[in-house]
Design an enzyme around this catalytic site. Structure first.
Site, PDB file in Angstrom:
ATOM      1  CB  CYS A  72      -3.489  -1.668  12.071  1.00  0.00           C
ATOM      2  SG  CYS A  72      -3.376  -0.550  12.305  1.00  0.00           S
ATOM      3  CB  CYS A  76      -6.779   3.181   6.534  1.00  0.00           C
ATOM      4  SG  CYS A  76      -5.780   3.974   7.946  1.00  0.00           S
ATOM      5  CB  CYS A  79      -5.433  -0.525   5.488  1.00  0.00           C
ATOM      6  SG  CYS A  79      -3.931  -1.453   6.125  1.00  0.00           S
ATOM      7  CB  CYS A 116      10.544   0.046   2.264  1.00  0.00           C
ATOM      8  SG  CYS A 116       8.829   1.005   2.538  1.00  0.00           S
ATOM      9  CB  CYS A 147      12.521   3.209   3.637  1.00  0.00           C
ATOM     10  SG  CYS A 147      11.291   4.637   3.155  1.00  0.00           S
ATOM     11  CB  CYS A 207       8.390   8.223   0.846  1.00  0.00           C
ATOM     12  SG  CYS A 207       8.562   6.769   0.000  1.00  0.00           S
ATOM     13  NE  ARG A 279       9.105   3.535  -4.636  1.00  0.00           N
ATOM     14  CZ  ARG A 279       9.133   3.697  -3.606  1.00  0.00           C
ATOM     15  NH1 ARG A 279       8.582   4.849  -2.532  1.00  0.00           N
ATOM     16  NH2 ARG A 279      10.791   5.203  -3.583  1.00  0.00           N
TER      17      ARG A 279
HETATM   18  N1  SAM Z   1       0.435   2.028   9.390  1.00  0.00           N
HETATM   19  C1  SAM Z   1       1.592   2.545   8.658  1.00  0.00           C
HETATM   20  C2  SAM Z   1       1.176   3.815   7.973  1.00  0.00           C
HETATM   21  O1  SAM Z   1      -0.503   3.858   7.641  1.00  0.00           O
HETATM   22  O2  SAM Z   1       1.624   4.815   7.745  1.00  0.00           O
HETATM   23  C3  SAM Z   1       2.134   2.017   7.730  1.00  0.00           C
HETATM   24  C4  SAM Z   1       1.770   0.916   6.492  1.00  0.00           C
HETATM   25  S1  SAM Z   1       0.407   1.146   5.323  1.00  0.00           S
HETATM   26  C5  SAM Z   1       0.579  -0.246   4.496  1.00  0.00           C
HETATM   27  C6  SAM Z   1       1.059   2.294   4.525  1.00  0.00           C
HETATM   28  C7  SAM Z   1       1.055   2.990   2.961  1.00  0.00           C
HETATM   29  O3  SAM Z   1       0.011   1.640   2.117  1.00  0.00           O
HETATM   30  C8  SAM Z   1      -1.206   3.065   2.958  1.00  0.00           C
HETATM   31  O4  SAM Z   1      -0.315   4.681   4.202  1.00  0.00           O
HETATM   32  C9  SAM Z   1      -1.651   3.317   1.748  1.00  0.00           C
HETATM   33  O5  SAM Z   1      -1.174   4.177   1.347  1.00  0.00           O
HETATM   34  C10 SAM Z   1      -1.172   1.827   1.059  1.00  0.00           C
HETATM   35  N2  SAM Z   1      -2.040   1.078   1.529  1.00  0.00           N
HETATM   36  C11 SAM Z   1      -2.199   0.532   1.956  1.00  0.00           C
HETATM   37  N3  SAM Z   1      -3.387  -0.642   1.212  1.00  0.00           N
HETATM   38  C12 SAM Z   1      -3.710  -0.402   0.559  1.00  0.00           C
HETATM   39  C13 SAM Z   1      -4.378  -0.756  -0.563  1.00  0.00           C
HETATM   40  N4  SAM Z   1      -5.217  -1.302  -0.115  1.00  0.00           N
HETATM   41  N5  SAM Z   1      -3.936  -0.162  -2.079  1.00  0.00           N
HETATM   42  C14 SAM Z   1      -3.785   0.107  -1.494  1.00  0.00           C
HETATM   43  N6  SAM Z   1      -2.378   1.248  -1.476  1.00  0.00           N
HETATM   44  C15 SAM Z   1      -2.878   0.139   0.277  1.00  0.00           C
HETATM   45  C1  DTB Z   2       3.278   2.494  -0.133  1.00  0.00           C
HETATM   46  O1  DTB Z   2       2.738   3.971  -0.423  1.00  0.00           O
HETATM   47  N1  DTB Z   2       3.055   1.789  -0.614  1.00  0.00           N
HETATM   48  C2  DTB Z   2       2.827   0.441   0.020  1.00  0.00           C
HETATM   49  C3  DTB Z   2       4.433   1.408   0.484  1.00  0.00           C
HETATM   50  N2  DTB Z   2       3.864   2.533   0.530  1.00  0.00           N
HETATM   51  C4  DTB Z   2       4.626   0.717   1.525  1.00  0.00           C
HETATM   52  C5  DTB Z   2       2.244  -0.390   0.374  1.00  0.00           C
HETATM   53  C6  DTB Z   2       1.338  -1.068  -0.616  1.00  0.00           C
HETATM   54  C7  DTB Z   2       0.503  -1.728   0.271  1.00  0.00           C
HETATM   55  C8  DTB Z   2      -0.448  -2.584  -0.615  1.00  0.00           C
HETATM   56  C9  DTB Z   2      -1.524  -3.664   0.629  1.00  0.00           C
HETATM   57  C10 DTB Z   2      -0.773  -4.835   1.166  1.00  0.00           C
HETATM   58  O2  DTB Z   2       0.170  -5.078   0.421  1.00  0.00           O
HETATM   59  O3  DTB Z   2      -1.350  -4.570   2.522  1.00  0.00           O
HETATM   60 FE1  SF4 Z   3      -3.407   0.650   9.885  1.00  0.00          FE
HETATM   61 FE2  SF4 Z   3      -2.834   0.083   7.425  1.00  0.00          FE
HETATM   62 FE3  SF4 Z   3      -3.965   2.531   8.358  1.00  0.00          FE
HETATM   63 FE4  SF4 Z   3      -1.602   1.462   8.035  1.00  0.00          FE
HETATM   64  S1  SF4 Z   3      -2.884   2.145   6.382  1.00  0.00           S
HETATM   65  S2  SF4 Z   3      -2.121   2.674   9.751  1.00  0.00           S
HETATM   66  S3  SF4 Z   3      -1.356  -0.267   8.576  1.00  0.00           S
HETATM   67  S4  SF4 Z   3      -5.106   0.127   8.919  1.00  0.00           S
END
Ligand code: SAM
Ligand code: DTB
Ligand code: SF4
Length: 333
Positions: A72, A76, A79, A116, A147, A207, A279
């Site tokens: 990506c 973030c 992430c 989801c 979702c 959501c 959740r």
């Molecule tokens: N890329 C899309 C976005 O950012 O909207 C969808 C997937 S993104 C991984 C979905 C959510 O996962 C993020 O907004 C964040 O709240 C959560 N998330 C990602 N990495 C995480 C982490 N290491 N710990 C907790 N939550 C995480």
């Molecule tokens: C949300 O709020 N948490 C989920 C889902 N929506 C998509 C994702 C959590 C991701 C945690 C890190 C990972 O497994 O990559």
């Molecule tokens: Fe990309 Fe992760 Fe940010 Fe979603 S949360 S936009 S997958 S860097």
């Protein structure tokens, strides 16, 4: 000997005790005041609101599948899927419908009612939306709630997804407006609000939640909840994630949040968004059963269910089923 035959316990929500609030009525001060309550007082209030609106013994099971992983372009700071951090996550292409079908069938057989699909995109392109619409049709045909979380949506995207049978779109605000810029710089808060507005106006349920434990203050946690609770209407589904610390990301060495503060966040979300599914999301594997039980008492009534979140681990499904059994709780059917 008693002559009274014991009656089975059935859930009957009492008439609402919570005062109706105007949209936008939650100030950050009022929400911070909830956070500042003595723990027993906060939990009592949260439980009252929970029982007015839900069976407190029932938990929704939602299963996640990463249909497009890694690579990506966003930054973030939490992430594992951001290409710029060396996290060991390999980028993959969008999954085919047949693979997704298998995963959804497995989730359904294990007891999930919501499925989801997550994609590591900044924003999907038109052709991606067409392909995801096919995935949604495939999952919806099984009778599961659908979702998707695909990043920012353009005009028309949400409608195409809705037409395909999408029930919910997940797009998180992640943190308070005044902390957000410390975590993400490649898109701003307003971008997120714009996507949420597009989802709403297409008739897809929202959501939307956030992450705690990223180094924010209590007031900033209150600020996040205020943003969520003041969305009009507030989200139907509110995922509260505890940061999962990922080697290679800027937040890898973040100090742990006090678990009671996480429970408080759940309780405050429950009180301010009485009819939402709150959740208990990422971070359960690191949490322990007792803290999870406190989260259920605080009003959480949904979990991610399955051995994996998107790229990181989640409790084993048998452990989750056993945990609910030990608590005399059950999954929502
Ligand atoms: N890329 C899309 C976005 O950012 O909207 C969808 C997937 S993104 C991984 C979905 C959510 O996962 C993020 O907004 C964040 O709240 C959560 N998330 C990602 N990495 C995480 C982490 N290491 N710990 C907790 N939550 C995480
Ligand atoms: C949300 O709020 N948490 C989920 C889902 N929506 C998509 C994702 C959590 C991701 C945690 C890190 C990972 O497994 O990559
Ligand atoms: Fe990309 Fe992760 Fe940010 Fe979603 S949360 S936009 S997958 S860097």
């Amino acid at each position: 000997m008693s002559l009274v035959t014991p009656q089975p316990l059935t859930f009957q929500p009492p008439r609402s005790l919570a005062p109706a609030r105007e949209p936008g009525a939650w100030s950050v001060d009022a929400i911070e005041a909830l956070f500042n309550l003595p723990f027993p007082e906060l939990m009592h209030r949260a439980q009252q609101v929970h029982r007015e609106n839900f069976d407190p013994c029932s938990v929704e099971f939602a299963t996640l599948l990463s249909v497009k992983t890694g690579g990506c372009s966003e930054d973030c700071g939490y992430c594992p899927q951001a290409a710029r951090y060396d996290t060991g996550v390999e980028a993959s292409k969008l999954m085919e419908p047949a693979e997704v079908l298998l995963a959804a069938q497995r989730a359904q057989a294990a007891g999930a009612t919501r499925f989801c699909m997550g994609a590591a995109w900044r924003a999907p392109k038109d052709r991606d939306i067409e392909k995801v619409a096919e995935l949604i049709r495939t999952v919806k045909a099984l009778g599961l709630e659908t979702c998707a979380t695909l990043g920012m949506l353009e005009d028309g995207h949400a409608q195409t997804l809705q037409d395909a049978g999408l029930d919910y779109y997940n797009h998180n605000l992640d943190s308070a407006p005044d902390f957000y810029g410390d975590i993400i710089t490649t898109r701003d808060y307003q971008d997120r609000l714009d996507t949420l507005a597009r989802v709403r106006s297409a008739g897809v349920k929202v959501c939307c939640g956030g992450i705690v434990g990223m180094g924010e203050t209590r007031r900033q946690r209150a600020g996040l909840v205020a943003e969520l609770a003041n969305l009009t209407p507030y989200p139907e589904s509110v995922p509260i994630n505890n940061l999962v610390k990922i080697e290679g990301t800027p937040l890898a060495n973040q100090a742990d949040l006090d678990p009671f503060e996480f429970v408080r966040t759940i309780a405050v979300a429950r009180i301010t968004m009485p009819t939402a599914r709150v959740r208990l999301s990422a971070g359960r594997q690191q949490m322990g059963d007792a803290v999870q039980a406190l989260c259920f008492l605080a009003g959480a009534n949904s979990i991610f269910y399955g051995d994996k979140l998107l790229t990181t681990g989640n409790p084993d499904i048998h452990a989750d089923v056993q945990l609910l059994e030990r608590l005399g709780m059950s999954r929502q059917r």
